[in-house]
Design a protein around this motif. Structure first.
Motif, short mmCIF file in Angstrom:
data_model
loop_
_atom_site.label_atom_id
_atom_site.label_comp_id
_atom_site.label_asym_id
_atom_site.label_seq_id
_atom_site.Cartn_x
_atom_site.Cartn_y
_atom_site.Cartn_z
N PRO A 53 0.83 -1.21 0.00
CA PRO A 53 0.00 0.00 0.00
C PRO A 53 0.86 1.26 0.00
O PRO A 53 2.05 1.24 0.33
N GLU A 61 -5.55 4.99 1.83
CA GLU A 61 -4.80 3.92 2.47
C GLU A 61 -3.56 4.53 3.13
O GLU A 61 -2.97 5.48 2.62
N TYR A 69 -2.24 -1.45 8.63
CA TYR A 69 -2.75 -1.00 7.34
C TYR A 69 -4.20 -0.52 7.51
O TYR A 69 -5.07 -1.30 7.90
N GLY A 71 -7.52 2.51 6.22
CA GLY A 71 -8.06 3.33 5.14
C GLY A 71 -9.17 2.63 4.37
O GLY A 71 -9.53 1.47 4.64
N ALA A 74 -7.91 -0.41 2.56
CA ALA A 74 -7.66 -1.49 3.53
C ALA A 74 -8.96 -2.20 3.89
O ALA A 74 -9.00 -3.43 4.02
N ARG A 90 0.99 -7.97 3.73
CA ARG A 90 1.29 -6.55 3.60
C ARG A 90 2.79 -6.33 3.63
O ARG A 90 3.50 -6.93 4.44
N GLY A 112 -2.66 -1.50 -3.57
CA GLY A 112 -3.95 -1.33 -2.93
C GLY A 112 -4.84 -0.31 -3.60
O GLY A 112 -6.02 -0.55 -3.82
#
Length: 683
Positions: A53, A61, A69, A71, A74, A90, A112
């Motif tokens: 990301p 994100e 992670y 947003g 996410a 991730r 992402g």
């Protein structure tokens, strides 16, 4: 009491959002994605998929202080993982350029949230966008007007560094004063404290920053006209993963998507009402305008001459500027070749429509890109390096752009000239690009024609010379028998006729190339008898048969009988050359209204649509290999010109592996003047 009521309402809003998010999450998790056996097998073969990301792109994100992670992207990833029953690993990188380099080098597998660009499509596969926000203009609540980008001239605008519209504002709105800030929150704070007039960005990041910073005195006053779209992206060589992600995204309906997005972003306040202060301002402006008008009227007579003089000067200057601009536009549009102008840093600043079509790009995409990047060829890069070092005496460069699918490759030619400034340094470069595919193809066909013509001429000449030597020395070669000598003379005559035919074809081609129609000697021509004679010359062959079908009524045309015999001989010889053994050729003749139609149909190897399209080109041969039937590639070109000289039409229909049908339509003219000397003289 009022403050307590506001706190209570805010608490209820938080509770409703939390409950709604929980319900939405349960609804999102409620269905699994159905994958094919191949997709399941692919996931099993790739248990570790690295997701990278953007580390600092809230609320789309980002990684929080604990390295989690978070947003909108996410949350979408979390839903996709639950529906697929799969976990993406991730991977955290320092910044966005490192992430792009990593996935370009296939060290990473998935992004992402990323926007599509032509450059990224070269190494990424994209899903459909799952998130989009409009570009907005945010100002202080005291501003009641509605703004567009054009209304920001003369104002100070805060803009996040790296904003995609940065170059657009610089180029199209130079009057706007830009204040580049490191992030959205900094730009909004400057607007809130009155240090700048407005902030320009996207709705999502602006709304999130306002909520996080607790800024309440700003609102949206307009849109920029841009739409920001983000999608998931995977490596170019993993299209299966893109298909799997798209299925998972498709399983999330619109209501569920809105629930995921609104858990991070709430709508910004927008107030378009006209306040009392605004009415007072309008009244003040009106009064001021009246005062100014009175002052202008009072001074009008004193300043009239100067105003007229200045107006005339400005009109002349404007007219000259418009003429210059129109001249430049006319030159650019009139140039058939592609034209690219680059500045002294070798970056594109101007490109005409022909160059855009030839290179498959646009000025908006290529603006301020390096010119060697726009040309996208190693040969052009080396050529430009020589031009920059040595000057204009470097000739031109050519390179081949490979075709895709059935589309043929193209040969592009570029020639660059350096424009010197007054101080002798390079101020810009002008590059002309042309598509020379046709010229190179004609060169190849002409070279092939010369080789083939030499072979076609040498073969009968060799026979003539050999048999002539036999007759010159009959005792030495034992050719004393008169019958044997007659056979030799017959062969010499046949080869000489073949040479005469080749020379006649070349002369006809020369007339056509010079812009003249083939000369005709028209007489009354019994077309049925002509077809019978043409077919009769092929009926002695044993390896194929020729069937003739004619109308019972006699048909006389006003035509050149010898030229039509040449047409039929060419069509029949082509049908025979490209026919398999023991096949049948059909020749049909019938009247169709004001035309007499002749059809020659075979069941041979046939032709592709590309070959049919070029069948009438000079020097073109359907099969130019060493094992192909002989010929100069002139026959069908001359046939077409003979038919058109008669006012007729020729058409070719062919299917590969099934055969070819050539249809000739000749006009049936009035025969009252048949045989009339005046009519012959006119032709």
């Amino acid at each position: 009491m009022k403050r307590w009521r506001e706190w209570i309402i805010a608490g209820w809003c938080v509770l409703v959002v939390a409950v709604g998010s929980s319900v939405a999450a349960e609804a999102v998790e409620s269905s699994m994605v159905t994958l094919t056996d191949d997709e399941k097998a692919w996931l099993a073969e790739h248990p570790t998929i690295l997701l990278a990301p953007d580390p600092d792109f809230a609320p789309v994100e980002f990684f929080d202080h604990q390295g989690v992670y978070c947003g909108i992207a996410a949350d979408f990833v979390a839903v996709i993982e639950r529906r697929l029953g799969f976990h993406f690993q991730r991977v955290r990188r320092d910044n966005w350029p490192q992430i792009l380099d990593g996935i370009r080098d296939k060290q990473l597998d998935m992004l992402g949230a990323v926007a599509q660009t032509p450059q990224r499509r070269d190494y990424l596969e994209f899903t459909e966008p799952f998130l989009q926000f409009p570009g907005v203009i945010v100002a202080h609540q005291s501003v009641t007007e509605t703004y567009t980008l054009a209304d920001l001239r003369g104002k100070t605008v805060a803009l996040v560094e790296g904003y995609t519209g940065h170059e657009l504002l610089i180029r199209d709105y130079p009057e706007i004063v830009l204040d580049v800030v490191p992030d959205t929150a900094t730009g909004l704070r400057k607007v809130a404290f009155g240090r700048v007039d407005v902030f320009v960005g996207n709705l999502g990041t602006a709304a999130y920053a306002l909520a996080r910073e607790g800024i309440t005195n700003l609102h949206v006053v307009g849109e920029t006209g841009e739409i920001y779209r983000w999608a998931f992206a995977v490596r170019k060589d993993w299209p299966q993963l893109r298909s799997i992600l798209q299925k998972a995204l498709d399983s999330i309906d619109a209501q569920q998507r809105q629930a995921l997005i609104r858990s991070w972003v709430q709508p910004l306040p927008q107030d378009h009402s006209i306040s009392r202060r605004m009415w007072l301002g309008v009244a003040a402006l009106a009064m001021g305008a009246l005062v100014v008008m009175a002052w202008v009227f009072a001074w009008n007579r004193l300043l009239k001459r100067q105003v007229l003089q200045r107006t005339a000067q400005l009109q002349r200057a404007l007219s000259d500027a418009e003429i210059s601009r129109d001249n430049v536009d006319a030159i650019l549009k009139s140039v058939a070749d592609g034209l690219i102008v680059a500045n002294r840093d070798n970056r594109v600043i101007l490109m005409n429509r022909a160059a855009e079509q030839l290179l498959g790009t646009s000025l908006d995409q290529a603006y301020l890109q390096a010119i060697d990047t726009v040309l996208a060829s190693p040969e052009s890069s080396r050529y430009l390096s020589r031009v920059f070092e040595q000057g204009d005496d470097c000739g031109a460069v050519e390179w081949v752009v490979e075709g895709v699918g059935e589309q043929q490759g193209r040969t592009i030619q570029a020639r660059t000239a350096v424009v010197q400034a007054q101080h002798g340094k390079r101020s810009r470069t002008i590059t002309i690009v042309r598509d020379v595919t046709r010229e190179r193809e004609l060169d190849r066909m002409k070279n092939e024609f010369i080789s083939t013509a030499a072979h076609e001429l040498r073969t009968p000449l060799t026979a003539v010379m050999g048999y002539t030597e036999l007759l010159l020395h009959p005792e030495e070669f034992n050719v004393i028998d008169p019958k044997e000598q007659h056979r030799v003379l017959t062969t010499i005559y046949e080869k000489a006729c073949r040479l005469e035919g080749i020379v006649a074809d070349l002369l006809d081609l020369s007339r056509v190339h010079s812009g003249c129609l083939i000369a005709l000697s028209r007489t009354s021509c019994d077309i049925n008898s002509l077809l019978c004679r043409a077919v009769g010359g092929y009926q002695y062959r044993q390896d194929f048969t020729v069937a003739l079908e004619l109308d019972s009524e006699e048909m006389v045309l006003w035509a050149d009988e010898k030229k039509l015999e040449q047409v039929m001989d060419n069509l029949l010889s082509n049908a025979v050359k490209f026919c398999a053994e023991s096949c049948q050729v059909f020749v049909r003749g019938h009247r169709d209204d004001d035309f007499y139609v002749i059809e020659v149909e075979d069941h041979g190897i046939g032709m592709t649509p590309k070959q049919v399209e070029r069948i009438f080109d000079k020097f073109y041969r359907v099969d130019s290999s060493d094992t192909a039937p002989g010929g100069l590639g002139l026959g069908m070109s001359i046939v077409k010109n003979i038919i058109e000289a008669h006012g007729g039409i020729i058409e070719v229909q062919s299917v590969p592996g099934q055969g070819t049908c050539v249809s000739v339509r000749l006009p049936v003219e009035a025969t009252a003047g048949a045989g009339c000397p005046e009519a012959v003289a006119q032709d």
